[in-house]
Design an enzyme around this catalytic site. Structure first.
Site, PDB file in Angstrom:
ATOM      1  N   ASP A 108     -10.437  -6.671  10.981  1.00 56.30           N
ATOM      2  CA  ASP A 108     -10.279  -8.086  11.321  1.00 56.30           C
ATOM      3  C   ASP A 108     -11.428  -8.588  12.203  1.00 56.30           C
ATOM      4  OD1 ASP A 108      -9.346  -6.344  13.264  1.00 56.30           O
ATOM      5  OD2 ASP A 108      -7.445  -7.371  13.604  1.00 56.30           O
ATOM      6  N   ASP A 156       0.824  -1.207   0.000  1.00 54.46           N
ATOM      7  CA  ASP A 156       0.000   0.000   0.000  1.00 54.46           C
ATOM      8  C   ASP A 156       0.859   1.258   0.000  1.00 54.46           C
ATOM      9  OD1 ASP A 156      -2.576  -0.725  -0.312  1.00 54.46           O
ATOM     10  OD2 ASP A 156      -3.087  -0.762   1.818  1.00 54.46           O
TER      11      ASP A 156
HETATM   12  O1  LIG Z   1      -3.645   1.130   4.727  1.00 50.76           O
HETATM   13  C1  LIG Z   1      -3.091   0.169   5.260  1.00 50.76           C
HETATM   14  C2  LIG Z   1      -2.786   0.133   6.636  1.00 50.76           C
HETATM   15  C3  LIG Z   1      -2.160  -0.982   7.163  1.00 50.76           C
HETATM   16  N1  LIG Z   1      -1.834  -2.039   6.378  1.00 50.76           N
HETATM   17  C4  LIG Z   1      -1.157  -3.224   6.970  1.00 50.76           C
HETATM   18  O2  LIG Z   1      -1.868  -3.692   8.095  1.00 50.76           O
HETATM   19  C5  LIG Z   1      -0.992  -4.402   8.954  1.00 50.76           C
HETATM   20  C6  LIG Z   1      -1.234  -4.030  10.395  1.00 50.76           C
HETATM   21  O3  LIG Z   1      -0.824  -2.717  10.639  1.00 50.76           O
HETATM   22  P1  LIG Z   1      -0.031  -2.278  11.959  1.00 50.76           P
HETATM   23  O4  LIG Z   1       0.319  -0.845  11.832  1.00 50.76           O
HETATM   24  O5  LIG Z   1       1.061  -3.234  12.252  1.00 50.76           O
HETATM   25  O6  LIG Z   1      -1.181  -2.359  13.027  1.00 50.76           O
HETATM   26  P2  LIG Z   1      -1.316  -3.200  14.375  1.00 50.76           P
HETATM   27  O7  LIG Z   1      -2.078  -2.371  15.326  1.00 50.76           O
HETATM   28  O8  LIG Z   1      -0.046  -3.753  14.836  1.00 50.76           O
HETATM   29  O9  LIG Z   1      -2.246  -4.366  13.832  1.00 50.76           O
HETATM   30  C7  LIG Z   1      -3.285  -5.008  14.500  1.00 50.76           C
HETATM   31  O10 LIG Z   1      -4.524  -4.330  14.323  1.00 50.76           O
HETATM   32  C8  LIG Z   1      -4.935  -4.153  12.966  1.00 50.76           C
HETATM   33  C9  LIG Z   1      -6.303  -3.502  12.981  1.00 50.76           C
HETATM   34  O11 LIG Z   1      -6.256  -2.255  13.575  1.00 50.76           O
HETATM   35  C10 LIG Z   1      -5.003  -5.483  12.234  1.00 50.76           C
HETATM   36  O12 LIG Z   1      -5.221  -5.244  10.879  1.00 50.76           O
HETATM   37  C11 LIG Z   1      -3.687  -6.203  12.395  1.00 50.76           C
HETATM   38  O13 LIG Z   1      -3.715  -7.437  11.761  1.00 50.76           O
HETATM   39  C12 LIG Z   1      -3.385  -6.374  13.860  1.00 50.76           C
HETATM   40  O14 LIG Z   1      -2.126  -7.034  14.013  1.00 50.76           O
HETATM   41  C13 LIG Z   1       0.421  -4.100   8.496  1.00 50.76           C
HETATM   42  O15 LIG Z   1       0.959  -5.231   7.865  1.00 50.76           O
HETATM   43  C14 LIG Z   1       0.234  -2.950   7.519  1.00 50.76           C
HETATM   44  O16 LIG Z   1       1.188  -2.932   6.537  1.00 50.76           O
HETATM   45  C15 LIG Z   1      -2.136  -2.019   5.028  1.00 50.76           C
HETATM   46  O17 LIG Z   1      -1.822  -2.955   4.300  1.00 50.76           O
HETATM   47  N2  LIG Z   1      -2.756  -0.922   4.500  1.00 50.76           N
END
Ligand SMILES: O=c1ccn([C@@H]2O[C@H](COP(=O)(O)OP(=O)(O)O[C@H]3O[C@H](CO)[C@@H](O)[C@H](O)[C@H]3O)[C@@H](O)[C@H]2O)c(=O)[nH]1
Ligand SMILES: [Mn+2]
Length: 711
Positions: free
Chosen positions: A428, A135
């Site tokens: 999710d 993205d």
């Molecule tokens: O526009 C976007 C935003 C995020 N991501 C991906 O989403 C994932 C999770 O993002 P991260 O910033 O690591 O968020 P976390 O808070 O650590 O993630 C938790 O919370 C998210 C929901 O808020 C879930 O999607 C994740 O799976 C869960 O691990 C990463 O691989 C990002 O690259 C995208 O692909 N596109």
């Protein structure tokens, strides 16, 4: 009939203990509410109303939390028995989706490691395809993956030859691996690849002049001058082709695709849910495997046999036809000894998942979930795949670009009734909620050796911002027509709906926390008693409620393999979240609902500064930055210290007041004890991670203003 089972499940023996506990505690809550009502009738005041509200919210959150403990089910899988029904070449195809969004917050070399760790799965390679969604639309990421694809030719046969468990090269080489003849050569290659990628990232551009392959140049030529991360055409590159690309030992390799969906500023892209939906469609055109895995870019595989564990459920001849996904709960590799920020989420990832398993299925955690494709598409029989053409053909490519375009979803049910659901920052949990309302089921698989290991923030403000995003996302759906309390209770197991409700309304925990962080303190300064005194017959009820909740929570922690210190830190972070992230999520939700603000998925940074890492390892809180989230916590800490000192003064002057003020002194003292790291950060520390002096100054001023205004 199977000779030996693929999986077993048994109810938890502790469930009776929890059921009795729940009954007894419920009676105590009713007694408390009765006591409040009497107070309200006999001596109505703002204080009594506030305390009643606080306790009602606490009771609601407590009740929804108990739902997780009433019928837990423990499952076990036996991959060694799979051979009874399927030979390796009969395994279903597997598409692995990995999302990344920003090359600077999510360094491509980390993403490369995640991808290599699953590319090397012990699974027939002709059945395996990896799709990377970018993205960030970054040529730096694509470049890193081109390098990774070259390195994979050496890495995959090496992993398989020596049957390594750690298949993320960074982890493997960082763990003093045993020495095989090829080890130093492969390590050297890995180091070179890492250095090449790092050089390009540091420089920020690709030097096309140094490319000597036409195909590569053609791929990068899509990054024209007008190409930005918010505005660009779809880019889909095949980096490894099954049946064409071989590793150095001559074995075919899995497919590896780079996908960056089309973006333009005018079209909402729905963050990660949008990215995953694009991958569902692109993979549908390319390989169309019946099962796919969704993985975050920071979650590397820690066990090459994970797909087989998943198959123990999906290949079982007696499998529930409504089984939608198998969830491997999130686990993390970078938590320090005492888990300073409670980031391990011990209960959420262990007790709660098995708890929901006994009620119809756990929720999807965004990563580590293997889905049946048909669950998320409209008509599984109408496959998009062009079967008679190879994936590199022009027709396949045109169709793949078409389904990755911005307008593809216009006037379709994508995000509403099919695919990952839109409209929230927590796609999710929301998607699994909607699926389970349609009758789909899920199971938890949590092997002793973690299937995947991820990354958690190590600075307090990042933790607070992440929680702010999560619980704002929960409110978006919790307060919509798809609320678990209305829609959920109607369409799923009501106890399962209560579990969902707990997460969706956790932000309201801030109401009792803020009331208990301010009201007893204000009245303490005035020396007016608001709780039963020690000799009052109602006093033991308060003691029971407090100890009953805290002791049970502690017990849960220990029974789930944690320690006292980790539990203590987690309960502290609960109080901190209650006066920062949670109230901020409510405000954010209000502003977005009123159309005064839009919501954004702020990706958590996975870059770690070595000084910050060092402090984290020592268990020292990382404040460092000025932020409204930290300020609000700090104000509460200063206010409680101030009120506690005055309370002690009252008691010293007039010992008779001790009995009456005991509960208030206890609550304030408890807050002071929990705020200790904040006082240290304000006064005793001089390192860069200390509380910014401006934040300290502002907090003290706010407390003085309150004091002068009210007293
Ligand atoms: O526009 C976007 C935003 C995020 N991501 C991906 O989403 C994932 C999770 O993002 P991260 O910033 O690591 O968020 P976390 O808070 O650590 O993630 C938790 O919370 C998210 C929901 O808020 C879930 O999607 C994740 O799976 C869960 O691990 C990463 O691989 C990002 O690259 C995208 O692909 N596109
Ligand atoms: Mn993450």
């Amino acid at each position: 009939m199977l000779k030996a089972p693929f999986h077993t499940s048994k109810p938890s023996p502790t469930r009776w203990f929890y059921r009795i506990y729940t009954l007894v505690y419920t009676i105590a809550i009713f007694a408390l509410v009765y006591h409040h009502c009497c107070n309200l009738i006999h001596s109505p005041s703002f204080t009594t109303i506030f305390l009643l509200i606080a306790d009602l919210v606490l009771a609601f959150l407590w009740a929804t939390w108990q739902a997780f403990f009433l019928n837990p089910v423990f499952r076990q899988v036996f991959p060694e028995n799979l051979a009874q029904v399927a030979k390796e070449n009969e395994y279903p195809g597997l598409d692995l989706f990995i999302c990344t969004a920003d090359p600077f917050k999510e360094p491509p070399i980390g993403v490369v490691n995640t991808v290599l760790s699953v590319l090397a799965y012990d699974y027939p390679s002709e059945k395996l395809s990896i799709y990377l969604s970018d993205d960030g639309g970054s040529q730096l990421t694509l470049f890193a993956f081109m390098e990774a694809a070259k390195f994979a030719r050496h890495w995959l046969p090496y992993c398989k030859k020596y049957n390594l468990m750690d298949r993320s090269p960074e982890v493997y080489f960082g763990s003093n691996p045993s020495f095989f003849p090829e080890t130093s050569e492969i390590q050297e290659m890995y180091k070179n690849m890492r250095a090449t990628v790092k050089k390009v990232i540091d420089r920020g551009t690709i030097d096309l002049d140094q490319m000597n392959c036409d195909r590569t140049i053609k791929a990068f030529s899509k990054w024209t001058p007008g190409f930005t991360r918010h505005d660009h055409p779809a880019v889909i590159e095949i980096l490894l082709k099954n049946n064409v690309d071989k590793d150095v030992m001559g074995h075919y390799m899995p497919n590896l695709f780079y996908v960056s969906r089309e973006k333009n500023r005018g079209t909402p892209h729905h963050f990660k849910a949008g990215a995953l939906n694009t991958l569902i469609r692109v993979s549908g055109v390319m390989t169309n495997a019946p099962i796919f895995l969704s993985l975050d870019c920071d979650m590397y595989s820690n066990d090459p046999n994970t797909p087989l564990r998943m198959l123990c459920h999906f290949l079982d001849p007696n499998v529930d036809p409504k089984l939608a996904f198998v969830q491997f709960p999130q686990r993390f590799h970078n938590i320090n000894k005492n888990d300073t920020y409670g980031a391990e989420h011990v209960l959420e990832t262990r007790a709660c998942t098995v708890g929901m398993d006994g009620l119809g299925g756990t929720f999807f955690m965004g990563t580590g979930g293997f889905f049946r494709r048909k669950v998320l598409i409209e008509n599984p029989k109408e496959s998009q795949k062009i079967w008679n053409e190879p994936i590199q053909s022009k027709d396949v490519s045109t169709l793949a670009h078409h389904v990755a375009s911005c307008t593809y979803e216009d006037n379709t049910k994508w995000g509403q009734e099919i695919g990952f659901r839109y409209g929230t920052l927590v796609e999710d949990i929301y998607t699994s909620f909607r699926l389970q309302c349609l009758g789909w089921k899920s199971v938890t698989c949590n092997p002793t050796r973690a299937a995947f290991l991820g990354n958690m923030p190590i600075a307090l403000n990042d933790i607070l911002a992440q929680n702010n995003r999560w619980y704002m996302g929960m409110l978006q759906t919790g307060l919509s027509k798809f609320s678990p309390m209305t829609y959920g209770i109607k369409f799923m197991n009501p106890l399962q709906a209560l579990c969902y409700a707990h997460y969706h309304f956790r932000a309201f925990w801030s109401i009792p926390v803020i009331i208990y962080a301010l009201v007893p303190q204000f009245t303490l300064v005035n020396a007016s008693s608001i709780f039963p005194k020690v000799s009052d017959p109602w006093f033991p009820l308060y003691v029971f409620l407090f100890i009953g909740a805290y002791a049970k929570d502690f017990l849960d922690y220990v029974m789930n393999g944690s320690t006292f210190k980790r539990w203590w830190n987690r309960q502290r972070i609960w109080l901190i979240l209650g006066c920062s992230s949670y109230p901020f999520s409510i405000v954010d939700w209000l502003l977005t609902s009123l159309g005064m603000s839009t919501f954004e998925f702020n990706v958590t940074s996975k870059v770690s500064d070595s000084e910050i890492s060092k402090r984290y390892e020592e268990g020292v809180f990382e404040f460092g930055v000025e932020s409204p989230l930290l300020l609000s916590v700090n104000i509460v800490a200063v206010l409680n210290l101030f009120a506690f000192s005055i309370g002690i003064k009252h008691v010293l002057i007039n010992a008779g007041t001790f009995e009456e003020l005991f509960v208030q002194l206890f609550i304030t003292g408890f807050a002071v004890l929990n705020s200790w790291p904040l006082y240290e950060g304000m006064i005793l520390r001089s390192d860069k991670g200390k509380m910014p002096p401006k934040t300290t100054l502002k907090s003290v001023c706010v407390v003085l203003v309150i004091y002068l205004a009210f007293f």
